[in-house]
Design a protein around this motif. Sequence first.
Motif, PDB file in Angstrom:
ATOM      1  N   HIS A 191       0.854  -1.176   0.000  1.00  0.00           N
ATOM      2  CA  HIS A 191       0.000   0.000   0.000  1.00  0.00           C
ATOM      3  C   HIS A 191       0.898   1.237   0.000  1.00  0.00           C
ATOM      4  O   HIS A 191       2.088   1.169   0.310  1.00  0.00           O
ATOM      5  N   LEU A 192       0.301   2.398  -0.302  1.00  0.00           N
ATOM      6  CA  LEU A 192       1.074   3.619  -0.511  1.00  0.00           C
ATOM      7  C   LEU A 192       1.982   3.963   0.667  1.00  0.00           C
ATOM      8  O   LEU A 192       3.157   4.275   0.486  1.00  0.00           O
ATOM      9  N   ASP A 193       1.450   3.892   1.899  1.00  0.00           N
ATOM     10  CA  ASP A 193       2.255   4.272   3.068  1.00  0.00           C
ATOM     11  C   ASP A 193       3.490   3.388   3.201  1.00  0.00           C
ATOM     12  O   ASP A 193       4.602   3.885   3.404  1.00  0.00           O
ATOM     13  N   ASP A 194       3.301   2.090   3.099  1.00  0.00           N
ATOM     14  CA  ASP A 194       4.439   1.176   3.207  1.00  0.00           C
ATOM     15  C   ASP A 194       5.391   1.346   2.030  1.00  0.00           C
ATOM     16  O   ASP A 194       6.614   1.246   2.181  1.00  0.00           O
ATOM     17  N   ALA A 195       4.837   1.610   0.852  1.00  0.00           N
ATOM     18  CA  ALA A 195       5.682   1.786  -0.330  1.00  0.00           C
ATOM     19  C   ALA A 195       6.612   2.976  -0.147  1.00  0.00           C
ATOM     20  O   ALA A 195       7.806   2.901  -0.468  1.00  0.00           O
ATOM     21  N   GLU A 196       6.081   4.077   0.377  1.00  0.00           N
ATOM     22  CA  GLU A 196       6.916   5.265   0.579  1.00  0.00           C
ATOM     23  C   GLU A 196       7.996   5.004   1.628  1.00  0.00           C
ATOM     24  O   GLU A 196       9.121   5.477   1.512  1.00  0.00           O
ATOM     25  N   ARG A 197       7.652   4.228   2.652  1.00  0.00           N
ATOM     26  CA  ARG A 197       8.594   3.971   3.745  1.00  0.00           C
ATOM     27  C   ARG A 197       9.697   3.007   3.332  1.00  0.00           C
ATOM     28  O   ARG A 197      10.857   3.162   3.701  1.00  0.00           O
ATOM     29  N   ALA A 232      10.319   1.689  -0.030  1.00  0.00           N
ATOM     30  CA  ALA A 232      10.853   1.717  -1.399  1.00  0.00           C
ATOM     31  C   ALA A 232      12.354   2.017  -1.434  1.00  0.00           C
ATOM     32  O   ALA A 232      13.088   1.438  -2.255  1.00  0.00           O
ATOM     33  N   PRO A 233      12.861   2.909  -0.547  1.00  0.00           N
ATOM     34  CA  PRO A 233      14.309   3.162  -0.559  1.00  0.00           C
ATOM     35  C   PRO A 233      15.143   1.927  -0.204  1.00  0.00           C
ATOM     36  O   PRO A 233      16.361   1.942  -0.377  1.00  0.00           O
ATOM     37  N   HIS A 282      11.054  -1.793  -5.331  1.00  0.00           N
ATOM     38  CA  HIS A 282      10.492  -0.438  -5.358  1.00  0.00           C
ATOM     39  C   HIS A 282       8.977  -0.468  -5.166  1.00  0.00           C
ATOM     40  O   HIS A 282       8.386   0.523  -4.735  1.00  0.00           O
ATOM     41  N   LYS A 283       8.364  -1.627  -5.466  1.00  0.00           N
ATOM     42  CA  LYS A 283       6.902  -1.717  -5.393  1.00  0.00           C
ATOM     43  C   LYS A 283       6.386  -2.506  -4.201  1.00  0.00           C
ATOM     44  O   LYS A 283       5.219  -2.403  -3.839  1.00  0.00           O
TER      45      LYS A 283
END
Length: 390
Positions: free
Chosen positions: A196-202, A204-205, A230-231
Amino acid sequence: MQFDVIVLGAGAAGMMCAATAGQRGRRVLLLDHADKLAEKIRISGGGRCNFTNLQARHDCYVSDNPNFCRSALAQYTPRDFIALVERYGIAYHEKKLGQLFCDDSSQQIIDMLDSECRAAKVDRRMGVAVQQVGRNGESFVVHTSLGVFEAGSLVVATGGLSIPQIGATPLGYQIAEQFGLPLTPLSPALVPLTFHLDDAERFAPLAGVSLDVEVRSGKVRFRENVLFTHKGLSGPAILQISSYWQPGQEIVIDLLPDIDAEAWLEERAGSEQLLANAMGELAWPKRFAEAWLAAQGANVRGKDLAPKKRRQLAEALHNWRVLPNGTQGYKKAEVTRGGVSTRALSSKTMMANDVPGLFFIGEVVDITGWLGGYNFQWAWSSGFVAGKNC
């Protein structure tokens, strides 16, 4: 033109079936819409083809009826295929967990199967589009871009929906439905999961970070590596669990499967060292430790971790709950879960119970193997069994 057997699909299962039937003296026509032979074999195993697994057994397969594959796996075992490989002088090795790979190239397996078909006088034609399949009395009639062919037996070995970029099509499922065979729901399997978006942002790096973990979904668990992308999440453990995961379900990851996390944290209760630095002794990359601990609100010194928080952190280390957003789809999936219902087929012959002469083998059937050579073994076994009976 008239044949005894028409096999649709010149992949692993189709070539095995055609060769086996031809060796019985059957006049076999092997058709495929692709121009290149057995592309899925060619790209498998990093180009070295993980052609079987020494541990292949029925409970390594996902299906509405996992017992269905018992008969085929018993009739044609991993040892039988290994004997064929050895007869052709193909060098191979066991990588891990019973997984056998060619020392050289997957092309050797393709050439071996092609040689078997040639020796059995199989008429193979590539780049042929199947336009329509019907019946004429007891014969099957296949209309193609090359003309019309008839045979008393029709074997569907057209594969699933995975890897459409090398030519996957739904033809096999359409033929099953045409003749009244039920399908179980289809979905990508052995496939990376997305965040999901929140986990992806956290996370992805952290793309490229790999950890040895245990991943669980329900009662099923796999101990292998997980790879951050990255996904979302990939790696063998995630690909394995994806065959069991359903949308909306959490997966649970034990990040320290060999360590008592609470005891380890208690040993550092008076430490001035940041936990992210201490995690280095657990073989955790520092950037993963920092990101994961930050997500838990625990990127602190050992001495600053209160007993209650320590217990919560230990629980999270052994039971990190992740709710995937979905999968990366058929384009990244190694196989298709679901397919032609095994309840409509004979486990002893692979023939449709209510349509004499019609057979389904390989990935098109609702049998999905684990990662590591199990799906190729199902192709060999189901193809052999159908070849003996078509």
